[in-house]
Write an enzyme that holds these catalytic residues in place. Structure first.
Site, PDB file in Angstrom:
ATOM      1  N   GLU A 293       0.827  -1.205   0.000  1.00 38.95           N
ATOM      2  CA  GLU A 293       0.000   0.000   0.000  1.00 38.95           C
ATOM      3  C   GLU A 293       0.865   1.260   0.000  1.00 38.95           C
ATOM      4  O   GLU A 293       1.713   1.458   0.872  1.00 38.95           O
ATOM      5  CB  GLU A 293      -0.915  -0.009   1.223  1.00 38.95           C
ATOM      6  CG  GLU A 293      -1.702   1.271   1.453  1.00 38.95           C
ATOM      7  CD  GLU A 293      -2.742   1.518   0.373  1.00 38.95           C
ATOM      8  OE1 GLU A 293      -2.837   2.668  -0.107  1.00 38.95           O
ATOM      9  OE2 GLU A 293      -3.446   0.557   0.006  1.00 38.95           O
ATOM     10  N   THR A 333      -5.533   1.628  -5.342  1.00 42.54           N
ATOM     11  CA  THR A 333      -5.165   0.226  -5.186  1.00 42.54           C
ATOM     12  C   THR A 333      -5.739  -0.643  -6.289  1.00 42.54           C
ATOM     13  O   THR A 333      -5.058  -1.521  -6.836  1.00 42.54           O
ATOM     14  CB  THR A 333      -5.633  -0.284  -3.807  1.00 42.54           C
ATOM     15  OG1 THR A 333      -4.937   0.424  -2.788  1.00 42.54           O
ATOM     16  CG2 THR A 333      -5.369  -1.773  -3.656  1.00 42.54           C
ATOM     17  N   HIS A 465      -1.432   3.368   5.447  1.00 43.64           N
ATOM     18  CA  HIS A 465      -2.670   4.050   5.048  1.00 43.64           C
ATOM     19  C   HIS A 465      -3.179   4.814   6.260  1.00 43.64           C
ATOM     20  O   HIS A 465      -3.050   4.358   7.391  1.00 43.64           O
ATOM     21  CB  HIS A 465      -3.702   3.004   4.598  1.00 43.64           C
ATOM     22  CG  HIS A 465      -4.864   3.573   3.840  1.00 43.64           C
ATOM     23  ND1 HIS A 465      -5.763   4.463   4.388  1.00 43.64           N
ATOM     24  CD2 HIS A 465      -5.276   3.361   2.563  1.00 43.64           C
ATOM     25  CE1 HIS A 465      -6.666   4.785   3.485  1.00 43.64           C
ATOM     26  NE2 HIS A 465      -6.397   4.123   2.366  1.00 43.64           N
ATOM     27  N   ASP A 517       1.302  -0.567  -4.928  1.00 41.28           N
ATOM     28  CA  ASP A 517       0.080  -0.438  -5.734  1.00 41.28           C
ATOM     29  C   ASP A 517       0.013   0.922  -6.416  1.00 41.28           C
ATOM     30  O   ASP A 517      -0.424   1.050  -7.554  1.00 41.28           O
ATOM     31  CB  ASP A 517      -1.166  -0.685  -4.877  1.00 41.28           C
ATOM     32  CG  ASP A 517      -1.279   0.249  -3.673  1.00 41.28           C
ATOM     33  OD1 ASP A 517      -0.311   0.980  -3.366  1.00 41.28           O
ATOM     34  OD2 ASP A 517      -2.334   0.225  -3.005  1.00 41.28           O
ATOM     35  N   HIS A 518       0.486   1.943  -5.735  1.00 39.99           N
ATOM     36  CA  HIS A 518       0.524   3.308  -6.259  1.00 39.99           C
ATOM     37  C   HIS A 518       1.347   4.132  -5.298  1.00 39.99           C
ATOM     38  O   HIS A 518       1.815   3.632  -4.270  1.00 39.99           O
ATOM     39  CB  HIS A 518      -0.886   3.892  -6.412  1.00 39.99           C
ATOM     40  CG  HIS A 518      -1.693   3.870  -5.138  1.00 39.99           C
ATOM     41  ND1 HIS A 518      -1.552   4.803  -4.130  1.00 39.99           N
ATOM     42  CD2 HIS A 518      -2.648   3.010  -4.703  1.00 39.99           C
ATOM     43  CE1 HIS A 518      -2.374   4.523  -3.137  1.00 39.99           C
ATOM     44  NE2 HIS A 518      -3.055   3.428  -3.457  1.00 39.99           N
TER      45      HIS A 518
END
Length: 662
Positions: A293, A333, A465, A517-518
């Protein structure tokens, strides 16, 4: 019929509609203050030239006026159509007090939400906000864990009460109840409002606010609520209706040329179906794939970070196959999941992970299953979020998640297992901590090994996150103190998992693929913020190979490269290629919900809806895009990537049955 001019100067009409008039004025005033707040927040990047500043404010006021009319319209209709004999009655008073109070309450909360949304995404409400309406559990819990919710609620209630008190003190309510103009007089107020509201709804598009080359000026010019409803109405976008096209035949010819390699055997036209061949001896290791993440490349020491927040990732990067110039396809995501499983560019609108009819696709799991692998998906939250369980379950994975009773679609057949409370040491809004999800994977891997099953285990982490919370005492940064702590904990958990795995009998025959994911943030002043797509990727424990790959490439190239390193022969329907090949053509495909970009070295072309496009040179030093004349060959290639990708999905040509046909 009374003179129209006298109607608009009539004291009784003004009094009856005074509550709407003051509401609209108040809404525009507060929206202006928020707009000025955003300007001051982004003062380093927003254009403050006099002309740009004035246009930002004027455009914003225009959209605020339309939004205020839209919100006030139900109330104005009520004030206009309420029978004269009922004006000022108890019923009239209760309805006006209750609905006006609720409207103010919701708007105050919305204004607060706009600020928190900007803090996270540097954007007005968009499709992400629309998505979040569906997943209220995660969102509400995240808000509660990230912000002082009791204080926030108290503030909302206090401000709402203050507005009601002000309207009461100014006798706005009293005038509304005491004046009883006739219906004809009231209709001459209602009708213009209906007409103006209809004009905004039917003819004013949210993208009309995108007048500047500076993305911040565009976003600040918008009204958050107007943007929300625009995203709600346009959550799915048909490529051929909104984007530049060149025709399917030409698009596929262009992409087949871009994908050409001596180890590819293309099978037909209007397709990229091909058989990939190899002259090496195939290997069949277990594969543990970790999608981390928000793990931006900029967090690593390798890319200049001096905070020492990824010590473990830094250490294995120098002892593995390390992709130094790899870019994420998107900013969410589900975009990362789409890119690595389907090896496809980001088509406009929703990710394929969230679209209907996304079962039984030809994914990387199709290749693993064809070679006898047991495929599993691990997620520490509820896989109902972002439709993950339906996507992975519908494409051959066994699911392990922290579900709260969510049900998989009847259209798929899969196994799903809950992560039990006894297996959880720490949990926040987004799921169990990274250590817990890794421990679950290790337990399943042990079972797979005992059964003699080669495994492909896909793990989606969650700890990096907001609210950035994790188990205490693990690292030297307190839980909940910010992004750096979450990044360092995610790195710590990764290192701990690999340390435990080394003691397992299956470790020597297991390859670990690690990629983000990014990025942690993706918004900047330009329409696509190139630097905020740069992510790290590592293939670890593949023998003694230590390679640093400098070639510019994409998430979609990761698995084709791995398959080549393993000397696998397989049927491909992927837009990704083997980066290690001398015939690999460097490029990255990057996009937002609406913007679609092709980057080749420092050249970037961006396709937009309304069939617009623009070309830039990317200045890496200051991460800026400088406008350049459009190169037709570059435009043709960019259009080809996205037009062909959309064609394959829209025509069900990503299905396993379509790819495997002879």
């Amino acid at each position: 019929m009374p003179n129209i001019f006298s109607v608009y100067t009539s004291g009784s009409v003004k009094a009856r509609f005074g509550i709407a008039t003051y509401f609209i004025k108040g809404f525009i005033t507060v929206s202006l203050l928020i707009r000025l707040f955003f300007v001051s927040w982004e003062y380093k990047d927003v254009s403050l030239a006099v002309g740009d500043f004035l246009r930002t404010m004027i455009t914003g006021a225009f959209f605020d006026f339309g939004t205020a009319l839209f919100i006030a319209l139900p109330g104005i209709l009520y004030l206009g159509f309420m029978p004269k004999r009922l004006i000022g009655t108890l019923l009239d008073k209760v309805l006006i007090y209750v609905f006006f109070g609720l409207t103010i309450l919701v708007l105050v909360f919305t204004f607060f939400a706009e600020i928190t949304f900007w803090d996270e995404f540097r954007s007005r409400f968009n499709f992400i906000a629309v998505d979040y309406l569906i997943y209220t559990y995660e969102v509400v819990k995240n808000i509660n864990e990230s912000y002082p919710l009791p204080l926030l609620i108290s503030g909302v209630l206090l401000i709402t009460g203050g507005v009601l008190a002000l309207f009461y003190k100014k006798k706005i309510f009293l005038n509304t109840f005491s004046q009883k103009p006739g219906r004809t007089e009231r209709m001459l107020v209602v009708l213009p409002v209906v007409v103006l509201s209809s004009v905004f709804i039917l003819f004013v598009k949210n993208e009309d606010a995108e007048w500047s080359g500076n993305r911040y000026n565009n976003e600040i010019s918008k009204s958050g609520i107007y943007s929300f409803f625009a995203a709600f109405r346009n959550n799915r976008i048909k490529y051929d209706e909104f984007y530049t096209t060149i025709g399917e035949g030409e698009a596929f010819n262009t992409i087949r040329s871009a994908l050409y390699s001596s180890d590819n055997r293309f099978l037909d036209n209007n397709s990229i179906r091909r058989d990939v061949v190899s002259d090496g001896v195939p290997r069949k290791p277990n594969v543990v794939f970790i999608l981390m993440e928000s793990m931006s490349a900029s967090f690593m020491k390798e890319f200049g970070n001096t905070n020492n927040i990824t010590p473990y990732l830094d250490s294995i990067a120098s002892n593995s196959i390390f992709f130094k110039n790899l870019y994420a396809t998107g900013t969410r995501t589900v975009r990362g999941m789409e890119a690595v499983t389907l090896c496809i560019p980001p088509t406009p609108g929703q990710s394929i992970v969230k679209r209907p009819d996304n079962h039984k696709l030809y994914t990387v799991a199709s290749i693993f299953k064809n070679k006898g692998y047991d495929c599993n998906f691990f997620y520490g939250g509820d896989g109902y979020f972002d439709n993950m369980n339906n996507y992975f379950g519908g494409n051959g994975f066994t699911i392990y998640d922290r579900g709260r009773g969510s049900i998989l679609s009847d259209a798929i057949e899969t196994r799903r297992f809950n992560i039990d409370d006894i297996e959880v040491t720490f949990e926040n809004a987004w799921g169990v901590c990274d250590e817990d999800i890794y421990n679950k994977m290790l337990t399943v891997a042990d079972s797979q090994y005992k059964k003699g099953l080669p495994f492909f285990n896909f793990i989606m982490t969650t700890s990096n996150h907001k609210p950035y919370t994790y188990p205490a005492g693990k690292i030297d940064i307190p839980s909940g103190s910010g992004r750096d702590g979450a990044v360092k904990y995610a790195d710590y958990a990764l290192g701990k998992m690999l340390s435990i795995a080394r003691a397992r009998p299956w470790f020597k025959n297991t390859v670990f693929v690690i990629v983000a994911d990014h990025c942690a943030s993706s918004a900047g002043k330009d329409e696509i913020d190139v630097a905020h797509y740069h992510i790290p990727a590592v293939i670890y424990n593949l023998g003694s190979e230590k390679i640093q790959i400098e070639k510019q490439c994409s998430q979609i190239d990761l698995f084709p490269t791995l398959f080549s390193l393993l000397h696998w022969e397989y049927r491909s329907n992927f837009f990704g290629s083997n980066v290690m090949s001398s015939q690999f053509r460097e490029r990255a495909l990057i996009g937002t919900y609406i913007k679609l970009g092709l980057m080749k070295q420092d050249k970037v072309i961006v396709l937009s809806h309304q069939k617009k496009y623009a070309m830039y040179s990317w200045e890496k030093q200051d991460n800026s895009l400088k406008p350049q004349p459009v190169e037709n060959s570059f435009l043709k290639e960019a259009v080809s990537w996205y037009e062909s990708a959309d064609h394959l999905f829209s025509n069900r040509l990503l299905k396993e049955s379509a790819v495997k046909k002879q």
